[in-house]
Design a protein around this motif. Structure first.
Motif, mmCIF file in Angstrom:
data_model
loop_
_atom_site.group_PDB
_atom_site.id
_atom_site.type_symbol
_atom_site.label_atom_id
_atom_site.label_comp_id
_atom_site.label_asym_id
_atom_site.label_seq_id
_atom_site.Cartn_x
_atom_site.Cartn_y
_atom_site.Cartn_z
ATOM 1 N N ALA A 125 7.942 3.631 -5.502
ATOM 2 C CA ALA A 125 6.639 3.435 -6.132
ATOM 3 C C ALA A 125 5.963 2.182 -5.591
ATOM 4 O O ALA A 125 6.562 1.110 -5.560
ATOM 5 N N LEU A 126 4.726 2.351 -5.144
ATOM 6 C CA LEU A 126 3.896 1.241 -4.688
ATOM 7 C C LEU A 126 2.526 1.381 -5.344
ATOM 8 O O LEU A 126 2.048 2.492 -5.557
ATOM 9 N N ASP A 127 1.902 0.244 -5.623
ATOM 10 C CA ASP A 127 0.528 0.262 -6.121
ATOM 11 C C ASP A 127 -0.468 0.126 -4.984
ATOM 12 O O ASP A 127 -1.601 0.591 -5.087
ATOM 13 N N GLY A 128 -0.057 -0.536 -3.926
ATOM 14 C CA GLY A 128 -0.960 -0.739 -2.811
ATOM 15 C C GLY A 128 -0.224 -0.948 -1.506
ATOM 16 O O GLY A 128 0.969 -1.271 -1.482
ATOM 17 N N ILE A 129 -0.958 -0.714 -0.438
ATOM 18 C CA ILE A 129 -0.480 -0.988 0.910
ATOM 19 C C ILE A 129 -1.611 -1.719 1.625
ATOM 20 O O ILE A 129 -2.747 -1.241 1.642
ATOM 21 N N ALA A 130 -1.305 -2.881 2.171
ATOM 22 C CA ALA A 130 -2.282 -3.622 2.978
ATOM 23 C C ALA A 130 -1.798 -3.579 4.420
ATOM 24 O O ALA A 130 -0.611 -3.751 4.690
ATOM 25 N N GLU A 131 -2.727 -3.331 5.319
ATOM 26 C CA GLU A 131 -2.400 -3.308 6.739
ATOM 27 C C GLU A 131 -3.370 -4.222 7.470
ATOM 28 O O GLU A 131 -4.586 -4.100 7.311
ATOM 29 N N GLU A 132 -2.793 -5.126 8.249
ATOM 30 C CA GLU A 132 -3.592 -6.068 9.031
ATOM 31 C C GLU A 132 -3.053 -6.095 10.447
ATOM 32 O O GLU A 132 -1.841 -6.074 10.639
ATOM 33 N N THR A 133 -3.937 -6.171 11.417
ATOM 34 C CA THR A 133 -3.480 -6.371 12.786
ATOM 35 C C THR A 133 -3.739 -7.819 13.172
ATOM 36 O O THR A 133 -4.711 -8.439 12.740
ATOM 37 N N PHE A 134 -2.815 -8.332 13.989
ATOM 38 C CA PHE A 134 -2.861 -9.715 14.453
ATOM 39 C C PHE A 134 -2.662 -9.747 15.959
ATOM 40 O O PHE A 134 -1.943 -8.914 16.506
ATOM 41 N N PRO A 135 -3.254 -10.743 16.621
ATOM 42 C CA PRO A 135 -2.937 -10.910 18.044
ATOM 43 C C PRO A 135 -1.467 -11.300 18.200
ATOM 44 O O PRO A 135 -0.868 -11.867 17.273
ATOM 45 N N LEU A 136 -0.887 -11.010 19.346
ATOM 46 C CA LEU A 136 0.539 -11.265 19.549
ATOM 47 C C LEU A 136 0.885 -12.745 19.410
ATOM 48 O O LEU A 136 1.965 -13.082 18.915
ATOM 49 N N ILE A 137 -0.024 -13.638 19.762
ATOM 50 C CA ILE A 137 0.260 -15.072 19.647
ATOM 51 C C ILE A 137 0.560 -15.467 18.200
ATOM 52 O O ILE A 137 1.326 -16.404 17.940
ATOM 53 N N ALA A 138 -0.006 -14.731 17.235
ATOM 54 C CA ALA A 138 0.254 -15.019 15.818
ATOM 55 C C ALA A 138 1.703 -14.729 15.440
ATOM 56 O O ALA A 138 2.207 -15.274 14.461
ATOM 57 N N ALA A 139 2.375 -13.893 16.220
ATOM 58 C CA ALA A 139 3.786 -13.577 15.948
ATOM 59 C C ALA A 139 4.681 -14.782 16.195
ATOM 60 O O ALA A 139 5.743 -14.903 15.596
ATOM 61 N N GLN A 140 4.258 -15.681 17.055
ATOM 62 C CA GLN A 140 5.112 -16.783 17.481
ATOM 63 C C GLN A 140 4.716 -18.137 16.916
ATOM 64 O O GLN A 140 5.395 -19.124 17.151
ATOM 65 N N SER A 141 3.611 -18.188 16.179
ATOM 66 C CA SER A 141 3.121 -19.480 15.720
ATOM 67 C C SER A 141 2.517 -19.373 14.325
ATOM 68 O O SER A 141 1.582 -18.599 14.106
ATOM 69 N N GLU A 142 3.051 -20.149 13.409
ATOM 70 C CA GLU A 142 2.498 -20.200 12.057
ATOM 71 C C GLU A 142 1.038 -20.648 12.080
ATOM 72 O O GLU A 142 0.194 -20.094 11.378
ATOM 73 N N ALA A 143 0.725 -21.629 12.900
ATOM 74 C CA ALA A 143 -0.648 -22.123 12.980
ATOM 75 C C ALA A 143 -1.597 -21.046 13.505
ATOM 76 O O ALA A 143 -2.724 -20.907 13.021
ATOM 77 N N GLU A 144 -1.145 -20.272 14.484
ATOM 78 C CA GLU A 144 -1.975 -19.171 15.005
ATOM 79 C C GLU A 144 -2.113 -18.073 13.955
ATOM 80 O O GLU A 144 -3.202 -17.535 13.749
ATOM 81 N N PHE A 145 -1.014 -17.724 13.282
ATOM 82 C CA PHE A 145 -1.034 -16.681 12.264
ATOM 83 C C PHE A 145 -2.061 -17.014 11.176
ATOM 84 O O PHE A 145 -2.827 -16.153 10.749
ATOM 85 N N PHE A 146 -2.061 -18.267 10.746
ATOM 86 C CA PHE A 146 -2.959 -18.688 9.669
ATOM 87 C C PHE A 146 -4.283 -19.260 10.183
ATOM 88 O O PHE A 146 -4.984 -19.961 9.462
ATOM 89 N N ASN A 147 -4.631 -18.932 11.424
ATOM 90 C CA ASN A 147 -5.936 -19.286 11.990
ATOM 91 C C ASN A 147 -6.241 -20.780 11.851
ATOM 92 O O ASN A 147 -7.329 -21.175 11.440
ATOM 93 N N ALA A 148 -5.245 -21.607 12.195
ATOM 94 C CA ALA A 148 -5.397 -23.043 12.027
ATOM 95 C C ALA A 148 -4.747 -23.814 13.182
ATOM 96 O O ALA A 148 -4.201 -24.902 12.977
ATOM 97 N N ALA A 149 -4.793 -23.260 14.379
ATOM 98 C CA ALA A 149 -4.163 -23.919 15.528
ATOM 99 C C ALA A 149 -4.738 -25.319 15.726
ATOM 100 O O ALA A 149 -5.953 -25.520 15.711
ATOM 101 N N GLY A 150 -3.839 -26.289 15.859
ATOM 102 C CA GLY A 150 -4.251 -27.663 16.113
ATOM 103 C C GLY A 150 -4.762 -28.420 14.903
ATOM 104 O O GLY A 150 -5.244 -29.539 15.033
ATOM 105 N N ASP A 151 -4.654 -27.857 13.715
ATOM 106 C CA ASP A 151 -5.182 -28.507 12.516
ATOM 107 C C ASP A 151 -4.198 -28.348 11.354
ATOM 108 O O ASP A 151 -4.299 -27.410 10.561
ATOM 109 N N PRO A 152 -3.219 -29.287 11.240
ATOM 110 C CA PRO A 152 -2.195 -29.177 10.189
ATOM 111 C C PRO A 152 -2.765 -29.140 8.764
ATOM 112 O O PRO A 152 -2.227 -28.452 7.900
ATOM 113 N N ASP A 153 -3.853 -29.859 8.519
ATOM 114 C CA ASP A 153 -4.457 -29.841 7.179
ATOM 115 C C ASP A 153 -5.047 -28.467 6.858
ATOM 116 O O ASP A 153 -4.897 -27.956 5.748
ATOM 117 N N LYS A 154 -5.701 -27.869 7.836
ATOM 118 C CA LYS A 154 -6.264 -26.527 7.660
ATOM 119 C C LYS A 154 -5.139 -25.513 7.445
ATOM 120 O O LYS A 154 -5.250 -24.628 6.598
#
Length: 186
Positions: A125-154
């Motif tokens: 049983a599931l209530d929802g399914i979310a699907e998102e695509t990401f560039p491959l670089i986001a697979a290897q970097s938390e900062a890239e995944f969260f759209n905050a490369a080079g900005d630790p505060d962001k």
């Protein structure tokens, strides 16, 4: 018609997978239907596969642009989940499909985003399914995944904002996240 699978390409994003529900999906097929299948159609599907089946109402706030035969160069993050037990269905829908949508898109390096409100299922049983695509670089970097490369505060802000928004509707112990390789079949 879209097909996704767990393979060597998508395995590069394994760090983002979590599976407290023990669903461990190895792939998925998504078929866009112009009308709801009959109960007889659903019964035939159930008789012809061992796979879990989900009929859903789909929202595409950020559509995936792939031509037939093309494969997304990054990964598809598939997240199947249940809503928090302490909120009613209407609050769940408002929090997820209205309030959370822009947060998910704005705090991650998302190429596409779709939300599938489960109407019928055969399997866990599931209530929802979310699907998102990401560039491959986001697979290897938390900062890239969260759209905050080079900005630790962001990065910190984006993670905190996304987690707080998700916590308004999602049961973190009743969700599964896996990264797959996405291909448009037709």
């Amino acid at each position: 018609l879209f097909r996704s699978r767990l393979d060597a390409h998508s395995a590069q994003a394994t760090r983002w997978s979590r599976d407290p529900m023990k669903l461990a999906p190895l792939g998925r097929v998504a078929v866009d239907l112009s009308e709801r299948p009959t109960e007889a159609d659903l019964a035939r599907l159930c008789n012809n596969t061992d796979a879990a089946l989900y009929l859903s109402e789909t929202h595409w706030p950020l559509p995936l642009r792939l031509n037939p035969g093309d494969t997304h160069p990054g990964t598809l993050q598939w997240c199947g989940f249940r809503k928090r037990q302490d909120i009613d269905h209407n609050i769940f829908i408002k929090q997820w499909l209205e309030n959370h949508t822009s947060v998910a898109i704005d705090t991650q390096q998302t190429d596409s985003y779709s939300q599938h409100r489960v109407l019928w299922h055969r399997g866990p049983a599931l209530d929802g399914i979310a699907e998102e695509t990401f560039p491959l670089i986001a697979a290897q970097s938390e900062a890239e995944f969260f759209n905050a490369a080079g900005d630790p505060d962001k990065l910190k802000r984006h993670i905190e904002t996304l987690v707080a928004s998700s916590a308004r509707f999602l049961d973190f112990e009743a969700m599964s996240v896996v990264h797959l390789t996405e291909q448009r079949v037709r």
